[in-house]
Design an enzyme around this catalytic site. Structure first.
Site, PDB file in Angstrom:
ATOM      1  N   CYS A  71       0.841  -1.194   0.000  1.00 54.74           N
ATOM      2  CA  CYS A  71       0.000   0.000   0.000  1.00 54.74           C
ATOM      3  C   CYS A  71       0.880   1.250   0.000  1.00 54.74           C
ATOM      4  O   CYS A  71       2.052   1.216   0.394  1.00 54.74           O
ATOM      5  CB  CYS A  71      -0.900   0.013   1.228  1.00 54.74           C
ATOM      6  SG  CYS A  71      -2.087  -1.336   1.297  1.00 54.74           S
ATOM      7  N   GLU A  73       0.820   3.749   1.966  1.00 54.19           N
ATOM      8  CA  GLU A  73       1.278   4.139   3.298  1.00 54.19           C
ATOM      9  C   GLU A  73       2.580   3.434   3.669  1.00 54.19           C
ATOM     10  O   GLU A  73       3.488   4.047   4.243  1.00 54.19           O
ATOM     11  CB  GLU A  73       0.209   3.813   4.351  1.00 54.19           C
ATOM     12  CG  GLU A  73      -1.063   4.629   4.209  1.00 54.19           C
ATOM     13  CD  GLU A  73      -2.144   3.876   3.447  1.00 54.19           C
ATOM     14  OE1 GLU A  73      -3.321   3.983   3.836  1.00 54.19           O
ATOM     15  OE2 GLU A  73      -1.808   3.185   2.462  1.00 54.19           O
ATOM     16  N   ARG A  99     -10.158  11.730  -5.362  1.00 57.69           N
ATOM     17  CA  ARG A  99     -10.941  10.922  -4.424  1.00 57.69           C
ATOM     18  C   ARG A  99     -10.747  11.337  -2.970  1.00 57.69           C
ATOM     19  O   ARG A  99     -11.485  10.912  -2.087  1.00 57.69           O
ATOM     20  CB  ARG A  99     -10.603   9.438  -4.597  1.00 57.69           C
ATOM     21  CG  ARG A  99     -11.133   8.856  -5.899  1.00 57.69           C
ATOM     22  CD  ARG A  99     -10.951   7.351  -5.946  1.00 57.69           C
ATOM     23  NE  ARG A  99      -9.554   6.971  -6.109  1.00 57.69           N
ATOM     24  CZ  ARG A  99      -8.970   5.980  -5.452  1.00 57.69           C
ATOM     25  NH1 ARG A  99      -9.643   5.306  -4.533  1.00 57.69           N
ATOM     26  NH2 ARG A  99      -7.700   5.672  -5.691  1.00 57.69           N
ATOM     27  N   CYS A 105      -6.172   0.418   5.202  1.00 59.46           N
ATOM     28  CA  CYS A 105      -6.742  -0.928   5.248  1.00 59.46           C
ATOM     29  C   CYS A 105      -6.394  -1.584   6.585  1.00 59.46           C
ATOM     30  O   CYS A 105      -5.597  -1.068   7.377  1.00 59.46           O
ATOM     31  CB  CYS A 105      -6.221  -1.771   4.088  1.00 59.46           C
ATOM     32  SG  CYS A 105      -4.461  -2.185   4.200  1.00 59.46           S
ATOM     33  N   TRP A 144       2.353  -6.693  17.834  1.00 59.94           N
ATOM     34  CA  TRP A 144       3.382  -7.654  17.454  1.00 59.94           C
ATOM     35  C   TRP A 144       4.723  -6.937  17.453  1.00 59.94           C
ATOM     36  O   TRP A 144       4.824  -5.788  17.011  1.00 59.94           O
ATOM     37  CB  TRP A 144       3.099  -8.207  16.063  1.00 59.94           C
ATOM     38  CG  TRP A 144       4.168  -9.126  15.532  1.00 59.94           C
ATOM     39  CD1 TRP A 144       4.217 -10.473  15.633  1.00 59.94           C
ATOM     40  CD2 TRP A 144       5.346  -8.737  14.795  1.00 59.94           C
ATOM     41  NE1 TRP A 144       5.341 -10.967  15.021  1.00 59.94           N
ATOM     42  CE2 TRP A 144       6.063  -9.920  14.501  1.00 59.94           C
ATOM     43  CE3 TRP A 144       5.867  -7.513  14.374  1.00 59.94           C
ATOM     44  CZ2 TRP A 144       7.262  -9.919  13.800  1.00 59.94           C
ATOM     45  CZ3 TRP A 144       7.067  -7.501  13.676  1.00 59.94           C
ATOM     46  CH2 TRP A 144       7.750  -8.695  13.393  1.00 59.94           C
TER      47      TRP A 144
END
Length: 270
Positions: A71, A73, A99, A105, A144
């Site tokens: 992605c 990011e 947009r 995500c 994690w």
């Protein structure tokens, strides 16, 4: 709770000028590099930008692939790291062809939680874009780490270190020796709220270094009004040197902009 009852995290707030500038960096990154037609598919359809603690901004675009290309990011975070950024304070993604701001995500949200839990993320809401802390995008999540894998649920990850205890003032690591030695006893800040009193000085090294300090004075002036004395207190020679140094941290700063000259002392035992 939002204006019309739509739930928002407690950390949600309107965007600052710097955050709007970050949106523009991400928009330019994708508008100048997308390979997709309007309403069409492509490999590069999202742009992202991150802001480091020194206000520098770094951009990236996504790389779509059916196997799971990164992605935008994650590309922007990697680009920032490659260029020396260590402490990331904000991130945003913007879609191509107008947009606007697009939320991260699920995978990216977990990455943010694991690596940058206190970073701010710009997300779309019914009230327009809002800035929220990364941890607030992952309620009841487990972090994690490369050292211990997935750990148990730890509610302390949701504590905001910026909202409790001494104020935090962030520095580029190149200033660590000068601050520690007392050669640098002032720092000039633009668009950052610093007040007199106890402080945590965080140097964006890897790992970061934290010094205990006290801010003894905050004086407001314009960039043009900075003096040679201000420069010498920052381990520089002239006011012009200081203005040049400010330009490296705040590229958009101008002579008429108001800054705070922050005088401090560091605990000699730290």
């Amino acid at each position: 709770m939002g204006e019309n009852g739509f739930p928002l995290p407690a950390s949600a707030r309107e965007l600052t000028d710097d955050e709007w500038a970050l949106v523009e960096v991400a928009r330019r990154a994708i508008d100048e590099n997308t390979d997709a037609e309007p309403d069409g598919d492509g490999v590069h359809t999202m742009g992202a930008a991150v802001m480091a603690a020194d206000h520098r901004m770094y951009a990236g675009v996504n790389l779509y692939h059916f196997t799971g290309g990164p992605c935008a990011e994650l590309v922007a975070l990697s680009a920032a790291r490659a260029q020396g950024a260590r402490q990331i304070v904000c991130i945003v993604a913007v879609g191509n062809h107008g947009r606007g701001v697009v939320g991260p995500c699920g995978r990216d949200r977990q990455v943010f939680l694991d690596y940058h839990p206190t970073m701010r993320v710009l997300v779309p809401t019914p009230y327009g874009p809002r800035s929220v802390r990364a941890v607030d995008l992952m309620p009841l999540a487990q972090r994690w780490t490369s050292e211990s894998g997935t750990g148990p649920f730890d509610p302390s990850v949701y504590d905001d270190p910026e909202a409790s205890g001494p104020q935090t003032v962030r520095f580029h690591p190149r200033y660590l020796d000068a601050v520690r030695s007392g050669a640098k006893t002032r720092t000039t800040r633009w668009g950052e709220a610093v007040t007199t009193g106890p402080a945590r000085f965080v140097f964006e090294s890897d790992p970061e270094v934290v010094l205990s300090a006290t801010v003894t004075d905050v004086r407001g002036c314009t960039v043009a009004e900075l003096t040679d004395e201000d420069a010498r207190a920052e381990d520089l020679t002239t006011a012009d040197d200081l203005r040049a140094a400010l330009g490296t941290h705040y590229p958009a700063i101008g002579p008429a902009d108001a800054v705070d000259v922050v005088t401090f002392r560091v605990d000699p035992d730290r």
